[in-house]
Design an enzyme around this catalytic site. Structure first.
Site: not given
Ligand SMILES: [Zn+2]
Length: 324
Positions: A47, A85-86, A137, A224, A266-268
């Site tokens: 990110s 990411d993002h 997105e 998320g 997505n797993i953070d």
């Molecule tokens: Zn995200």
């Protein structure tokens, strides 16, 4: 590698590719060890906050090292994507594309519809010259993720997805159907108490299915999607932490989503929780330890265990490498 073939196989095969965020060497090692042991493709994502923390040059070289490391661990043909990411500007996406990322996300979801399209198309046009895949997105997720924050969620409107994907040319689409960023996805008031456990509202599968109908076979992404395991939260709180009302997405729902066109999850936060729980426990039990290797080793082990669990029991991407 980019995500194109990976996603095609995941959609057809009814499983999802894990997209794990990383900021540190230990997270990178745990991700690679888990992917190699389970013979799973994997997306390692960075990110903007990770770049600010660890430096972009260091992270992309860690990812380059990850491929070599996977081979060293005995995986002859690892499938590893380095993904932004993002990404929030064309310039950030371009910088990543120019520096070896195989996939980027351009997140214009907070912009008005036409501006989101224009920005995503600009990134797609640039990225595709270098065979880099692009995630865009539509819809807004609630919650806080690094510098991405929104107070309210807005579900993706199925009537927009054909126009959006056609005009942007994006390779995958992140949608909003009730997942949320961070470790506090829901307030207790939003949940129902079932057998002493707070159960959050279910994901909007009706919207997901409508989107699938409009875009058959098109790769869909869920952000998320940490489940915020109670055992990790309890360990953190037992050993001096103070996490209140941490609530995630139940794993059964993610398992169900994996069987649909959802091909990247997505797993953070779960990795953050696994790392912190192990470090707190180790330091509480070994107050004399001060060598970071002493507490980062169990932290790495705990993250690896969590990644393997997600791959095998939730996403179903184990054994899915094209060449075993
Ligand atoms: Zn995200």
């Amino acid at each position: 590698m980019n995500t194109r073939e990976m996603f095609k196989r995941a959609v057809a095969g009814g499983y999802a590719i894990p997209a794990f965020n990383f900021n540190t060497m230990e997270q990178m090692q745990a991700i690679v060890m888990a992917a190699v042991e389970t013979k799973s493709p994997v997306i390692m994502q960075v990110s903007k906050g990770a770049r600010n923390y660890a430096n972009g040059t260091i992270l992309r070289n860690l990812a380059k090292g990850a491929v070599e490391y996977a081979k060293e661990l005995g995986c002859e043909h690892p499938e590893i994507v380095l993904h932004l990411d993002h990404g929030d500007t064309f310039e950030l996406c371009k910088d990543c594309i120019d520096n070896g990322f195989s996939s980027v996300m351009i997140d214009g979801s907070s912009l008005p519809y036409e501006e989101n399209i224009a920005l995503a198309k600009k990134v797609v046009d640039y990225a595709h010259q270098f065979d880099v895949t692009v995630e865009a997105e539509l819809g807004v997720l609630a919650g806080v993720e690094d510098e991405v924050a929104a107070a309210e969620s807005h579900y993706t409107k199925p009537e927009e997805v054909i126009d959006f994907s056609t005009r942007t040319g994006c390779d995958s689409l992140a949608i909003s159907i009730g997942t949320s960023h961070g470790a506090h996805k829901f307030t207790p008031e939003q949940c129902t108490l079932v057998n002493g456990v707070l159960v959050p509202p279910p994901l909007a599968f009706d919207i997901l299915h409508e989107i699938e109908k409009k875009l058959p076979g098109f790769p869909i992404v869920l952000h998320g999607s940490s489940s915020v395991p109670m055992e990790e939260v309890n360990t953190i709180n037992k050993y001096g932490g103070h996490l209140e009302a941490a609530i995630g997405i139940p794993e059964e729902q993610l398992r169900e989503a994996s069987k649909s066109a959802v091909c990247k999850i997505n797993i953070d936060s779960d990795s953050r929780l696994a790392m912190t729980a192990a470090i707190r426990k180790h330091l509480a039990e070994h107050p004399g330890d001060f060598d970071p290797r002493q507490y980062l080793k169990p932290a790495r082990e705990n993250m690896k265990k969590m990644y393997i669990h997600k791959i095998v029991n939730v996403l179903g991407s184990d054994g899915k490498l094209a060449q075993q």
